[in-house]
Design an enzyme around this catalytic site. Structure first.
Site, PDB file in Angstrom:
ATOM      1  N   ARG A 257       0.838  -1.191   0.000  1.00  0.00           N
ATOM      2  CA  ARG A 257       0.000   0.000   0.000  1.00  0.00           C
ATOM      3  C   ARG A 257       0.881   1.251   0.000  1.00  0.00           C
ATOM      4  O   ARG A 257       1.945   1.271   0.618  1.00  0.00           O
ATOM      5  CB  ARG A 257      -0.896   0.034   1.245  1.00  0.00           C
ATOM      6  CG  ARG A 257      -2.067  -0.931   1.204  1.00  0.00           C
ATOM      7  CD  ARG A 257      -3.124  -0.549   0.164  1.00  0.00           C
ATOM      8  NE  ARG A 257      -4.284  -1.437   0.201  1.00  0.00           N
ATOM      9  CZ  ARG A 257      -4.442  -2.494  -0.608  1.00  0.00           C
ATOM     10  NH1 ARG A 257      -3.543  -2.778  -1.535  1.00  0.00           N
ATOM     11  NH2 ARG A 257      -5.528  -3.247  -0.514  1.00  0.00           N
TER      12      ARG A 257
ATOM     13  N   HIS B  42      -0.840   0.039  -9.725  1.00  0.00           N
ATOM     14  CA  HIS B  42      -1.561  -0.900  -8.834  1.00  0.00           C
ATOM     15  C   HIS B  42      -2.061  -2.115  -9.631  1.00  0.00           C
ATOM     16  O   HIS B  42      -3.260  -2.408  -9.664  1.00  0.00           O
ATOM     17  CB  HIS B  42      -2.737  -0.201  -8.131  1.00  0.00           C
ATOM     18  CG  HIS B  42      -3.172  -0.913  -6.888  1.00  0.00           C
ATOM     19  ND1 HIS B  42      -3.600  -0.272  -5.754  1.00  0.00           N
ATOM     20  CD2 HIS B  42      -3.233  -2.244  -6.584  1.00  0.00           C
ATOM     21  CE1 HIS B  42      -3.923  -1.164  -4.819  1.00  0.00           C
ATOM     22  NE2 HIS B  42      -3.709  -2.374  -5.318  1.00  0.00           N
TER      23      HIS B  42
END
Ligand code: NAP
Ligand code: GLV
Length: 310
Positions: A225, A273
């Protein structure tokens, strides 16, 4: 009994509603924003819900994260505290992460960025690197994804070590745990892969202090993250040469803002991502099976622990 579905893109929400309806005949599946009777909602299937979305449903029994992380659900300050959360994991997600980690570890190991710079200058520049057993890779987080990534790296022959909260035993991987373990784990990690969940104890863990404990010239791969990384500390560590290169898949703000320094930094590879996005069809089947199991038994194999944050 309604299942409320929400993803940030409306067309994706529609797609998931139709897919889940096909997989769960007899269930009432609806886009969260179309729900007219909030009291009928028992289940929510979401990716990055908006603050207050879950609090709208007084009879909510379970929330399903369309993904492995549950940080995006827990980020809602109005989240009803006692509603259990199911995460979505599985072979597909693990396989994609194994591929991503192997690809980028090998890129850094073989110094491909420098090799490509040499090619751009028509420069026959042979870069000789240590053989994999003489290269130490560290994986932070030894859960579903971290353990699989560590096994993959060990299988490629790398000297592989891993760090987790509680002690672990993984064939071919030297393991460390807890705060003391981190101090012993870091100094040998020439390439560091982050696969921790984002929690209060891991937010900002990729910072100047940690970079300073790595060997000089280490590489960092963050595929967990954006909140794990202190962006300015990475830029400073790249500037000083403490960190040589970084590969970043996740960011504080996604999409990464167009003017962010990471985009054009010569020592940073940015991916959007994509390390391991769950395949929607596979994810749909896993979610349908978990919802059925939860409805029948009140639990399922992929229950997250909201209190610990993952
Ligand atoms: P997981 O199975 O929940 O495993 C988490 C691991 O982290 C466990 O080994 C846990 O230790 C360790 N951990 C947690 N807090 C820690 C702490 N304070 N100190 C040391 N170790 C700690 O998670 P996962 O399924 O492998 O997924 C990891 C993360 O990857 C997700 O949360 C998500 O953010 C990210 N992800 C990213 C992508 C992408 O495309 N970029 C895709 C999927 C997932 P214990 O085992 O001792 O509890
Ligand atoms: C993706 O980031 C996930 O958490 O599955």
């Amino acid at each position: 009994m309604t299942v409320a579905v929400y993803l940030p893109l409306e067309e994706k929400t529609t797609w998931w509603v139709e897919m889940l309806q096909g997989l769960l005949p007899g269930w009432d599946i609806a886009a969260l924003d179309d729900i007219t009777d909030p009291a009928a909602v028992r289940h929510a299937v979401v990716w990055r819900p908006r603050p207050g979305d879950m609090a709208r449903f007084p009879n909510l029994e379970v929330i399903v994260s369309i993904g492995a992380g549950i940080d995006h659900v827990l980020a809602d300050p109005e989240l009803p505290k006692d509603v259990p959360i199911i995460r979505t994991v599985g072979d597909d997600l693990t396989q994609r992460m194994r591929e991503y980690v192997a690809l980028h570890v090998l890129r850094h190991h073989r110094d491909m960025p420098r090799q490509l710079r040499a090619q751009a200058e028509n420069d026959w520049h042979a870069i000789v690197v240590p053989v994999a057993p003489n290269r130490t890779i560290g994986v932070m987080g030894l859960g579903n994804l971290g353990a699989a990534a560590a096994k993959t790296l060990a299988g490629l022959g790398f000297a592989t070590r891993g760090w987790s909260k509680s002690p672990k035993t993984i064939d071919g991987v030297e393991t460390f745990s807890g705060a003391d373990g981190l101090e012993k784990f870091l100094p040998e990690c020439e390439i560091l892969v982050n696969l921790l969940p984002l929690t209060d104890s891991t937010a900002g863990i990729l910072n100047a202090d940690l970079f300073g404990k790595l060997p000089k010239g280490a590489c960092v791969i963050n595929c967990a993250r954006g909140g794990h990384l202190v962006d300015d500390d990475l830029l400073a560590a790249l500037g000083s040469g403490q960190i040589k290169q970084a590969t970043l898949d996740v960011f504080h703000i996604e999409p990464l803002p167009k003017d962010h320094a990471f985009w054009t930094h010569p020592a940073i590879t940015v991916t959007p991502h994509v390390a391991s996005q769950i395949d929607a069809a596979t994810g749909g089947r896993l979610i349908a099976a978990n919802l059925r199991a939860f409805a029948e038994t009140g639990t399922c194999p992929d229950m997250a622990d909201a209190a610990r944050g993952y």
